[in-house]
Design a protein around this motif. Structure first.
Motif, PDB file in Angstrom:
ATOM      1  N   MET A  77      11.132  -0.895  -2.610  1.00 49.88           N
ATOM      2  CA  MET A  77      10.586   0.078  -1.670  1.00 49.88           C
ATOM      3  C   MET A  77      10.185  -0.643  -0.376  1.00 49.88           C
ATOM      4  SD  MET A  77       8.203   2.358  -4.237  1.00 49.88           S
ATOM      5  CE  MET A  77       7.640   3.593  -3.109  1.00 49.88           C
ATOM      6  N   THR A  78      10.252   0.092   0.744  1.00 51.63           N
ATOM      7  CA  THR A  78       9.834  -0.524   2.009  1.00 51.63           C
ATOM      8  C   THR A  78       8.324  -0.405   2.128  1.00 51.63           C
ATOM      9  OG1 THR A  78      10.015   1.536   3.209  1.00 51.63           O
ATOM     10  CG2 THR A  78      12.005   0.174   3.104  1.00 51.63           C
ATOM     11  N   ASN A  79       7.782  -1.203   3.099  1.00 51.25           N
ATOM     12  CA  ASN A  79       6.321  -1.133   3.241  1.00 51.25           C
ATOM     13  C   ASN A  79       5.885   0.209   3.800  1.00 51.25           C
ATOM     14  OD1 ASN A  79       7.428  -1.758   5.635  1.00 51.25           O
ATOM     15  ND2 ASN A  79       6.136  -3.561   6.065  1.00 51.25           N
ATOM     16  N   ASP A  80       6.723   0.851   4.575  1.00 50.85           N
ATOM     17  CA  ASP A  80       6.374   2.185   5.079  1.00 50.85           C
ATOM     18  C   ASP A  80       6.274   3.183   3.938  1.00 50.85           C
ATOM     19  OD1 ASP A  80       6.237   1.270   7.615  1.00 50.85           O
ATOM     20  OD2 ASP A  80       8.349   1.721   8.090  1.00 50.85           O
ATOM     21  N   GLU A  81       7.247   3.048   2.993  1.00 48.82           N
ATOM     22  CA  GLU A  81       7.236   3.969   1.837  1.00 48.82           C
ATOM     23  C   GLU A  81       5.962   3.756   1.007  1.00 48.82           C
ATOM     24  OE1 GLU A  81      11.964   4.553   0.817  1.00 48.82           O
ATOM     25  OE2 GLU A  81      10.944   2.729   0.158  1.00 48.82           O
ATOM     26  N   VAL A  82       5.605   2.484   0.823  1.00 51.11           N
ATOM     27  CA  VAL A  82       4.399   2.182   0.028  1.00 51.11           C
ATOM     28  C   VAL A  82       3.164   2.692   0.742  1.00 51.11           C
ATOM     29  CG1 VAL A  82       2.973   0.310  -0.902  1.00 51.11           C
ATOM     30  CG2 VAL A  82       5.448   0.206  -1.127  1.00 51.11           C
ATOM     31  N   VAL A  83       3.090   2.494   2.057  1.00 47.56           N
ATOM     32  CA  VAL A  83       1.922   2.966   2.821  1.00 47.56           C
ATOM     33  C   VAL A  83       1.852   4.483   2.769  1.00 47.56           C
ATOM     34  CG1 VAL A  83       0.947   3.121   5.157  1.00 47.56           C
ATOM     35  CG2 VAL A  83       1.767   0.925   4.298  1.00 47.56           C
ATOM     36  N   ALA A  84       3.039   5.132   2.835  1.00 46.80           N
ATOM     37  CA  ALA A  84       3.071   6.598   2.762  1.00 46.80           C
ATOM     38  C   ALA A  84       2.535   7.070   1.406  1.00 46.80           C
ATOM     39  CB  ALA A  84       4.502   7.094   2.965  1.00 46.80           C
ATOM     40  N   LEU A  85       2.864   6.290   0.381  1.00 52.37           N
ATOM     41  CA  LEU A  85       2.466   6.694  -0.979  1.00 52.37           C
ATOM     42  C   LEU A  85       0.985   6.378  -1.252  1.00 52.37           C
ATOM     43  CD1 LEU A  85       3.958   7.811  -3.528  1.00 52.37           C
ATOM     44  CD2 LEU A  85       4.159   5.444  -4.283  1.00 52.37           C
ATOM     45  N   LEU A  86       0.553   5.163  -0.874  1.00 56.58           N
ATOM     46  CA  LEU A  86      -0.800   4.699  -1.272  1.00 56.58           C
ATOM     47  C   LEU A  86      -1.764   4.568  -0.098  1.00 56.58           C
ATOM     48  CD1 LEU A  86       0.183   1.834  -3.753  1.00 56.58           C
ATOM     49  CD2 LEU A  86      -0.223   4.222  -4.277  1.00 56.58           C
ATOM     50  N   GLY A  87      -1.278   4.744   1.125  1.00 55.34           N
ATOM     51  CA  GLY A  87      -2.137   4.574   2.284  1.00 55.34           C
ATOM     52  C   GLY A  87      -2.171   3.125   2.731  1.00 55.34           C
ATOM     53  N   LYS A  88      -2.886   2.855   3.817  1.00 60.42           N
ATOM     54  CA  LYS A  88      -2.979   1.481   4.315  1.00 60.42           C
ATOM     55  C   LYS A  88      -3.800   0.637   3.352  1.00 60.42           C
ATOM     56  CE  LYS A  88      -3.184   0.038   8.427  1.00 60.42           C
ATOM     57  NZ  LYS A  88      -3.630  -0.284   9.790  1.00 60.42           N
ATOM     58  N   PRO A  89      -3.267  -0.544   3.027  1.00 62.03           N
ATOM     59  CA  PRO A  89      -4.009  -1.360   2.035  1.00 62.03           C
ATOM     60  C   PRO A  89      -5.321  -1.914   2.609  1.00 62.03           C
ATOM     61  CG  PRO A  89      -2.205  -2.619   2.929  1.00 62.03           C
ATOM     62  CD  PRO A  89      -2.080  -1.239   3.524  1.00 62.03           C
ATOM     63  N   ASP A  90      -6.295  -2.063   1.680  1.00 65.67           N
ATOM     64  CA  ASP A  90      -7.567  -2.634   2.114  1.00 65.67           C
ATOM     65  C   ASP A  90      -7.446  -4.144   2.313  1.00 65.67           C
ATOM     66  OD1 ASP A  90     -10.377  -2.586   2.625  1.00 65.67           O
ATOM     67  OD2 ASP A  90     -10.623  -3.569   0.682  1.00 65.67           O
ATOM     68  N   VAL A  91      -6.624  -4.728   1.483  1.00 66.70           N
ATOM     69  CA  VAL A  91      -6.404  -6.171   1.619  1.00 66.70           C
ATOM     70  C   VAL A  91      -4.946  -6.389   2.001  1.00 66.70           C
ATOM     71  CG1 VAL A  91      -6.547  -8.407   0.464  1.00 66.70           C
ATOM     72  CG2 VAL A  91      -8.134  -6.579  -0.159  1.00 66.70           C
ATOM     73  N   HIS A  92      -4.729  -7.088   3.091  1.00 65.87           N
ATOM     74  CA  HIS A  92      -3.377  -7.226   3.627  1.00 65.87           C
ATOM     75  C   HIS A  92      -3.218  -8.630   4.225  1.00 65.87           C
ATOM     76  CE1 HIS A  92      -0.474  -6.074   7.142  1.00 65.87           C
ATOM     77  NE2 HIS A  92       0.162  -6.629   6.107  1.00 65.87           N
ATOM     78  N   PHE A  93      -2.273  -9.377   3.649  1.00 68.13           N
ATOM     79  CA  PHE A  93      -1.996 -10.715   4.196  1.00 68.13           C
ATOM     80  C   PHE A  93      -0.539 -10.755   4.658  1.00 68.13           C
ATOM     81  CE2 PHE A  93      -4.933 -11.316   0.613  1.00 68.13           C
ATOM     82  CZ  PHE A  93      -5.993 -11.907   1.264  1.00 68.13           C
ATOM     83  N   TYR A  94      -0.260 -11.570   5.659  1.00 74.26           N
ATOM     84  CA  TYR A  94       1.139 -11.765   6.039  1.00 74.26           C
ATOM     85  C   TYR A  94       1.302 -13.121   6.688  1.00 74.26           C
ATOM     86  CZ  TYR A  94      -0.379 -10.625  10.758  1.00 74.26           C
ATOM     87  OH  TYR A  94      -1.024 -10.645  11.976  1.00 74.26           O
ATOM     88  N   TRP A  95       2.531 -13.611   6.637  1.00 75.60           N
ATOM     89  CA  TRP A  95       2.873 -14.824   7.387  1.00 75.60           C
ATOM     90  C   TRP A  95       4.371 -14.831   7.639  1.00 75.60           C
ATOM     91  CZ3 TRP A  95       2.625 -15.034   2.131  1.00 75.60           C
ATOM     92  CH2 TRP A  95       3.615 -15.754   1.446  1.00 75.60           C
ATOM     93  N   THR A  96       4.812 -15.673   8.565  1.00 72.90           N
ATOM     94  CA  THR A  96       6.224 -15.733   8.924  1.00 72.90           C
ATOM     95  C   THR A  96       6.779 -17.083   8.488  1.00 72.90           C
ATOM     96  OG1 THR A  96       5.760 -14.376  10.861  1.00 72.90           O
ATOM     97  CG2 THR A  96       7.893 -15.486  10.803  1.00 72.90           C
ATOM     98  N   GLU A  97       7.918 -16.997   7.825  1.00 71.60           N
ATOM     99  CA  GLU A  97       8.575 -18.219   7.372  1.00 71.60           C
ATOM    100  C   GLU A  97       9.765 -18.496   8.296  1.00 71.60           C
ATOM    101  OE1 GLU A  97      11.127 -19.790   3.498  1.00 71.60           O
ATOM    102  OE2 GLU A  97      10.285 -17.775   3.521  1.00 71.60           O
TER     103      GLU A  97
END
Lengths: 366, 312
Positions: A77-97
């Motif tokens: 699933m894409t992150n948009d689909e997940v956000v649509a389903l569960l809303g914006k996450p309370d804990v969110h980490f990201y980094w670029t490789e």
């Protein structure tokens, strides 16, 4: 005569309890009994902290989630689909490789991690370039599942090590300790039947071990249940046999003190050095699953395993020999187990009474 | 014989080591002393009669009770051992109180009897102190109190005067004498022979695990034929008396004292000597005293056992 003996037994018990509870050389027994309590206290703190974290996550998230909502998230699933389903996450980490794909080209890959919770379960999703690659649903704390962990700690640490060595420390020294201290003659100079003396000492050992280890067991159960919400705790205690289990563990603890106590009482009368008899009894108890049926009956652990209220499942893929050690291949019914253990203890006490009648005070040649 | 402490052909071996061998005794009431050098079997004999060790062979009965029946035996017997240890953490009073409770006394009786025993050994001031802090003499006294606490008929006391000061020794000796006069059996082991001599009604001489002699010391002495009896006479004109005695062949050897006020003679027939004494006294000789010189424990011990380790 019974009153006379009873008075003597009470005197022996009083003397022995004074020595047993306050003996410096017995301090390690308190430590052994306290170890599982500390373990479950630490566990309770960890569970409590985890629950607090999940509750906080559930409350601070954009949407109130259910377990079904969490289950709906699938890999791909894409992150948009997940956000649509569960809303914006309370804990969110990201980094670029920055990944080298060839000699000249560097490709940027975006990694994101979202955490969700419904208050009891936690969901962890890892996205790579916007697509869910890893989806992990953690169950959080589960009292029924954790009660199996409790049973495992009880059977494999508390019963086979803590209680075993605790009884060794107390019962083996009832006579041997007096011989080492050269004070056994104090008892042998009194007008007391040696069997009455032996019984008094055994009872004193039993009271001491039961006090120490039943207290430990009750504290372990309390610490174990402490972390759970009152509703979950009540459900377990009053509707899922929790109270029966707690009572069974206390009963097993008392029976273990009787059984091991009787064995170590004999060992203390026959041996000056505790290592050899301890090793023999430990091995005998350990190889119990491999013994023929007749010999199994002369072991304490055989009956105690049969009385255990929760079976510890064998992990899949375990070596059959180890699996046999964990499982109880041919358990007996509870009344038979209790009677069997008491009979074995009684036989051991009879042997002790024969031995104590023939004991001599001969400190110099001991 | 239910009025005696009886050993019938008793032997005790500790593995290969001999404790006592082929002991036959019937100990009557009164003070009986076990005398012998270290390792002669005194303590083994005491441990045997109190059931602390079991005989390898033979039978022991204490006033009719078997020694493997502690419940009945120790109602009659009090034993003050040489073992110096006691259960940890007890005060002198608690030591006796618990002992009496073990003996089946109720709390009140145990308390009263404990204090009574403490008073008998003069330890009232220190009764509340931990035994671990007691001096050697105090530990000896508390063990004596334990042996006396339940007023036993038989008192077995292993080196009971060790570590006691002279005053305490004489108090304890008086205590033993009083018990003996009440008809108790007081068995004492000692290697201090002059004390044994003072207090004993009869002695048992032990050497290397064997009973060498037993009975009243004078009787034991009279049985020793190879050593002539020595008699000390304090008198005037000892030379005249000595000549008369040699002439009558009742004395085999006579030694005049340096102060010329007495003589020591040796005779192989003491009874005949005493019978003939009046006849032998020459005119003008005044007899001040006549005392046997070698019917004490020390002499008998030396004649029978030799000069082994012994305190005079």
């Amino acid at each position: 005569m019974k009153t006379f003996w009873w008075r003597q037994i009470k005197a022996v018990v009083r003397l022995e309890l004074k020595k047993t509870f306050f003996a410096k050389r017995g301090l390690w027994i308190y430590l052994v009994a306290a170890l599982p309590v500390f373990l479950f206290m630490a566990y309770a703190m960890a569970v409590s902290r985890e629950q607090g974290r999940m509750t906080e996550m559930a409350h601070e998230g954009g949407k109130e989630l259910t377990y079904q909502d969490l289950l709906a998230v699938k890999p791909g699933m894409t992150n948009d689909e997940v956000v649509a389903l569960l809303g914006k996450p309370d804990v969110h980490f990201y980094w670029t490789e920055h990944r080298h794909t060839s000699a000249q080209r560097i490709e940027d890959i975006l990694h994101e991690k979202y955490n969700y919770s419904d208050g009891q379960h936690s969901l962890y999703v890892e996205f790579v370039n916007g697509k869910a690659e890893t989806v992990m649903l953690g169950e959080g704390s589960n009292l029924i599942r954790d009660s199996i962990v409790f049973a495992g700690v009880f059977q494999f640490f508390f019963l086979r090590l803590g209680l075993f060595f605790g009884c060794l420390g107390i019962f083996m020294n009832l006579f041997r300790g007096e011989v080492l201290d050269r004070s056994l003659h104090f008892y042998f100079l009194a007008p007391i039947r040696r069997e009455v003396l032996m019984l008094g000492k055994f009872l004193a050992g039993l009271i001491a071990t039961c006090t120490i280890f039943v207290t430990s067991e009750v504290l372990q159960t309390t610490a174990f249940l402490w972390a759970y919400r009152p509703s979950v705790r009540n459900l377990y205690l009053y509707h899922n046999h929790g109270l029966e289990h707690a009572a069974a563990y206390v009963g097993i603890t008392v029976l273990a003190c009787i059984g091991y106590g009787a064995f170590f009482l004999i060992a203390g009368m026959f041996f000056r050095n505790p290592i050899a008899p301890t090793a023999v009894i430990l091995i005998w108890e350990g190889i119990n699953p491999f013994l023929p049926a007749v010999l199994k009956q002369f072991s304490v652990i055989y009956y105690l395993k049969s009385l255990s209220p929760v079976d510890v499942p064998t992990p899949p893929g375990m070596h059959p020999v180890l699996a046999l050690l964990i499982s109880n291949s041919n358990p007996v019914s509870a009344p038979v187990a209790v009677l069997g253990l008491l009979t074995v203890a009684l036989i051991a006490l009879c042997v002790s009474s024969l031995r104590v009648r023939r004991m001599e005070i001969n400190y110099t040649t001991e | 014989m239910s009025d005696r402490i009886v050993f019938e052909d008793v032997s005790k071996f500790y593995g290969e080591i001999l404790g006592v061998n082929r002991v036959n005794l019937a100990i009557p009431p009164g003070i009986t002393s076990l005398v012998g050098p270290n390792g002669s079997g005194k303590t083994t004999l005491m441990n045997l009669m109190t059931g602390l060790v079991r005989p390898s062979r033979g039978k022991i009965q204490v006033l009719g009770y078997r020694t493997d029946d502690p419940e009945n035996l120790f109602k009659l017997v009090g034993y003050s051992t040489q073992f110096d240890s006691s259960p940890k953490g007890l005060t002198g009073y608690q030591f006796l109180y618990f002992y009496l409770q073990l003996s089946g006394c109720d709390s009140r009786t145990a308390e009263q009897a404990a204090w009574r025993a403490i008073e008998r050994v003069n330890l009232v001031a220190d009764a509340g102190r931990n035994i671990a802090g007691y001096s050697k003499g105090m530990r000896q006294r508390i063990r004596l109190a334990q042996a006396l606490a339940h007023d036993p008929k038989v008192l077995v006391l292993d080196e009971p005067l060790n570590g006691l000061d002279p005053l305490a020794r004489s108090e304890m000796i008086a205590l033993f004498r009083a018990a003996a006069e009440r008809g108790c059996y007081v068995i004492i082991s000692s290697h201090i022979l002059h004390e044994v001599d003072v207090i004993s009604d009869q002695v048992i001489l032990l050497s290397n695990g064997y009973v060498v002699a037993e009975g009243q010391i004078q009787n034991v002495r009279s049985e020793i034929q190879e050593h002539p009896t020595q008699i000390l006479i304090r008198c005037t004109r000892p030379r005249d008396l000595a000549a008369k005695m040699i002439e009558s062949e009742l004395a085999s050897e006579v030694v005049i004292h340096n102060d010329n006020r007495g003589l020591l003679l040796k005779t192989r027939s003491a009874d005949n000597f005493y019978l003939a004494l009046n006849r032998l006294i020459v005119n003008g000789v005044e007899i001040e005293s006549i005392t046997p010189a070698d019917d004490d424990v020390l002499s008998v011990y030396e004649y029978l056992i030799g000069n082994e380790e012994v305190v005079r």
